[in-house]
Motif scaffolding. Structure first.
Motif, PDB file in Angstrom:
ATOM      1  N   THR A   2     -26.407  -2.640  52.100  1.00  0.00           N
ATOM      2  CA  THR A   2     -25.938  -3.944  51.678  1.00  0.00           C
ATOM      3  C   THR A   2     -27.095  -4.904  51.838  1.00  0.00           C
ATOM      4  OG1 THR A   2     -23.750  -3.394  52.485  1.00  0.00           O
ATOM      5  CG2 THR A   2     -24.210  -5.715  52.083  1.00  0.00           C
ATOM      6  N   ALA A   3     -27.585  -5.478  50.749  1.00  0.00           N
ATOM      7  CA  ALA A   3     -28.792  -6.304  50.791  1.00  0.00           C
ATOM      8  C   ALA A   3     -28.484  -7.744  50.422  1.00  0.00           C
ATOM      9  CB  ALA A   3     -29.849  -5.746  49.847  1.00  0.00           C
ATOM     10  N   ALA A   4     -29.306  -8.639  50.985  1.00  0.00           N
ATOM     11  CA  ALA A   4     -29.240 -10.048  50.636  1.00  0.00           C
ATOM     12  C   ALA A   4     -30.661 -10.530  50.415  1.00  0.00           C
ATOM     13  CB  ALA A   4     -28.583 -10.844  51.764  1.00  0.00           C
ATOM     14  N   GLY A   5     -30.855 -11.411  49.453  1.00  0.00           N
ATOM     15  CA  GLY A   5     -32.189 -11.936  49.198  1.00  0.00           C
ATOM     16  C   GLY A   5     -32.654 -11.557  47.809  1.00  0.00           C
ATOM     17  N   THR A   6     -33.930 -11.840  47.561  1.00  0.00           N
ATOM     18  CA  THR A   6     -34.490 -11.554  46.247  1.00  0.00           C
ATOM     19  C   THR A   6     -35.643 -10.582  46.382  1.00  0.00           C
ATOM     20  OG1 THR A   6     -35.992 -13.416  46.435  1.00  0.00           O
ATOM     21  CG2 THR A   6     -33.885 -13.837  45.377  1.00  0.00           C
ATOM     22  N   VAL A   7     -35.861  -9.822  45.344  1.00  0.00           N
ATOM     23  CA  VAL A   7     -36.971  -8.874  45.338  1.00  0.00           C
ATOM     24  C   VAL A   7     -38.247  -9.641  45.070  1.00  0.00           C
ATOM     25  CG1 VAL A   7     -37.955  -6.873  44.190  1.00  0.00           C
ATOM     26  CG2 VAL A   7     -35.497  -7.007  44.558  1.00  0.00           C
ATOM     27  N   GLY A   8     -39.271  -9.418  45.900  1.00  0.00           N
ATOM     28  CA  GLY A   8     -40.548 -10.099  45.744  1.00  0.00           C
ATOM     29  C   GLY A   8     -41.390  -9.459  44.657  1.00  0.00           C
ATOM     30  N   ALA A   9     -42.480 -10.142  44.326  1.00  0.00           N
ATOM     31  CA  ALA A   9     -43.400  -9.644  43.303  1.00  0.00           C
ATOM     32  C   ALA A   9     -44.149  -8.431  43.824  1.00  0.00           C
ATOM     33  CB  ALA A   9     -44.382 -10.754  42.936  1.00  0.00           C
ATOM     34  N   GLY A  10     -44.401  -7.466  42.944  1.00  0.00           N
ATOM     35  CA  GLY A  10     -45.150  -6.276  43.318  1.00  0.00           C
ATOM     36  C   GLY A  10     -46.551  -6.636  43.770  1.00  0.00           C
ATOM     37  N   GLY A  11     -47.066  -5.888  44.729  1.00  0.00           N
ATOM     38  CA  GLY A  11     -48.419  -6.101  45.202  1.00  0.00           C
ATOM     39  C   GLY A  11     -48.572  -7.154  46.278  1.00  0.00           C
ATOM     40  N   GLN A  12     -47.531  -7.885  46.616  1.00  0.00           N
ATOM     41  CA  GLN A  12     -47.668  -8.875  47.680  1.00  0.00           C
ATOM     42  C   GLN A  12     -47.624  -8.202  49.043  1.00  0.00           C
ATOM     43  OE1 GLN A  12     -44.628 -11.844  47.994  1.00  0.00           O
ATOM     44  NE2 GLN A  12     -42.977 -10.385  47.730  1.00  0.00           N
ATOM     45  N   ARG A  13     -48.245  -8.816  50.020  1.00  0.00           N
ATOM     46  CA  ARG A  13     -48.284  -8.288  51.379  1.00  0.00           C
ATOM     47  C   ARG A  13     -47.030  -8.754  52.118  1.00  0.00           C
ATOM     48  NH1 ARG A  13     -53.598  -7.580  53.785  1.00  0.00           N
ATOM     49  NH2 ARG A  13     -52.826  -8.853  55.491  1.00  0.00           N
ATOM     50  N   VAL A  14     -46.296  -7.809  52.718  1.00  0.00           N
ATOM     51  CA  VAL A  14     -45.061  -8.147  53.415  1.00  0.00           C
ATOM     52  C   VAL A  14     -45.025  -7.476  54.792  1.00  0.00           C
ATOM     53  CG1 VAL A  14     -43.756  -8.451  51.275  1.00  0.00           C
ATOM     54  CG2 VAL A  14     -43.738  -6.235  52.410  1.00  0.00           C
ATOM     55  N   PHE A  15     -44.189  -8.013  55.633  1.00  0.00           N
ATOM     56  CA  PHE A  15     -43.927  -7.447  56.958  1.00  0.00           C
ATOM     57  C   PHE A  15     -42.451  -7.133  57.042  1.00  0.00           C
ATOM     58  CE2 PHE A  15     -47.753  -9.856  57.461  1.00  0.00           C
ATOM     59  CZ  PHE A  15     -48.532  -9.068  58.287  1.00  0.00           C
ATOM     60  N   GLY A  16     -42.129  -6.037  57.715  1.00  0.00           N
ATOM     61  CA  GLY A  16     -40.741  -5.646  57.881  1.00  0.00           C
ATOM     62  C   GLY A  16     -40.327  -5.747  59.338  1.00  0.00           C
ATOM     63  N   GLY A  17     -39.057  -5.950  59.533  1.00  0.00           N
ATOM     64  CA  GLY A  17     -38.463  -5.922  60.863  1.00  0.00           C
ATOM     65  C   GLY A  17     -37.212  -5.080  60.799  1.00  0.00           C
ATOM     66  N   VAL A  18     -37.038  -4.211  61.773  1.00  0.00           N
ATOM     67  CA  VAL A  18     -35.881  -3.325  61.786  1.00  0.00           C
ATOM     68  C   VAL A  18     -35.237  -3.403  63.161  1.00  0.00           C
ATOM     69  CG1 VAL A  18     -35.079  -0.951  61.511  1.00  0.00           C
ATOM     70  CG2 VAL A  18     -36.980  -1.780  60.122  1.00  0.00           C
ATOM     71  N   ASP A  19     -33.949  -3.655  63.190  1.00  0.00           N
ATOM     72  CA  ASP A  19     -33.197  -3.712  64.436  1.00  0.00           C
ATOM     73  C   ASP A  19     -32.219  -2.544  64.435  1.00  0.00           C
ATOM     74  OD1 ASP A  19     -32.307  -4.558  66.876  1.00  0.00           O
ATOM     75  OD2 ASP A  19     -31.241  -6.314  66.123  1.00  0.00           O
ATOM     76  N   LEU A  20     -32.345  -1.672  65.418  1.00  0.00           N
ATOM     77  CA  LEU A  20     -31.503  -0.480  65.501  1.00  0.00           C
ATOM     78  C   LEU A  20     -30.332  -0.729  66.449  1.00  0.00           C
ATOM     79  CD1 LEU A  20     -34.358   2.145  65.900  1.00  0.00           C
ATOM     80  CD2 LEU A  20     -33.268   1.358  63.793  1.00  0.00           C
ATOM     81  N   HIS A  21     -29.149  -0.517  65.945  1.00  0.00           N
ATOM     82  CA  HIS A  21     -27.929  -0.629  66.737  1.00  0.00           C
ATOM     83  C   HIS A  21     -27.298   0.759  66.812  1.00  0.00           C
ATOM     84  CE1 HIS A  21     -28.031  -5.028  66.635  1.00  0.00           C
ATOM     85  NE2 HIS A  21     -28.457  -4.880  65.395  1.00  0.00           N
ATOM     86  N   ALA A  22     -26.271   0.907  67.581  1.00  0.00           N
ATOM     87  CA  ALA A  22     -25.625   2.208  67.729  1.00  0.00           C
ATOM     88  C   ALA A  22     -25.098   2.736  66.394  1.00  0.00           C
ATOM     89  CB  ALA A  22     -24.488   2.115  68.745  1.00  0.00           C
ATOM     90  N   ASP A  23     -24.529   1.864  65.570  1.00  0.00           N
ATOM     91  CA  ASP A  23     -23.899   2.306  64.326  1.00  0.00           C
ATOM     92  C   ASP A  23     -24.578   1.810  63.057  1.00  0.00           C
ATOM     93  OD1 ASP A  23     -21.876   3.658  65.736  1.00  0.00           O
ATOM     94  OD2 ASP A  23     -20.776   1.779  65.977  1.00  0.00           O
ATOM     95  N   THR A  24     -25.497   0.845  63.177  1.00  0.00           N
ATOM     96  CA  THR A  24     -26.124   0.267  61.989  1.00  0.00           C
ATOM     97  C   THR A  24     -27.621   0.055  62.190  1.00  0.00           C
ATOM     98  OG1 THR A  24     -25.698  -1.991  62.730  1.00  0.00           O
ATOM     99  CG2 THR A  24     -24.033  -0.981  61.289  1.00  0.00           C
TER     100      THR A  24
END
Length: 89
Positions: A2-24
């Motif tokens: 389930t996503a929210a937001g907009t897809v950025g332009a190809g080739g741009q530099r991005v950073f990701g963050g991931v939060d791990l929960h027991a079920d999600t």
């Protein structure tokens, strides 16, 4: 996922963050200057971990990914739940 937001332009530099929960898994993508691009949440399955990585990569060239998993590990190590932090640590 389930996503929210907009897809950025190809080739741009991005950073990701991931939060791990027991079920999600909750993943978020920001631009290299901190602008929010998108976030998504999905169940914790092997296929969904792979989907989360693909989700991050779909928004640009991923420079780094920060992972928050403290509570997941602590709950597995200490079945009674998170310990309270004291002034001494």
């Amino acid at each position: 996922m389930t996503a929210a937001g907009t897809v950025g332009a190809g080739g741009q530099r991005v950073f990701g963050g991931v939060d791990l929960h027991a079920d999600t898994i909750h993943a978020a993508v920001v631009t290299d200057n901190g602008g929010h691009l998108a976030d998504a949440e999905c169940p914790t399955t092997t296929a969904r971990y792979t989907a989360a990585l693909a989700f991050l990569g779909a928004h640009g060239d991923v420079i780094a990914i920060g992972v928050g998993r403290h509570h997941v590990l602590r709950n597995r190590v200490h079945p009674s739940g998170p310990r309270r932090r004291t002034e001494r640590g």
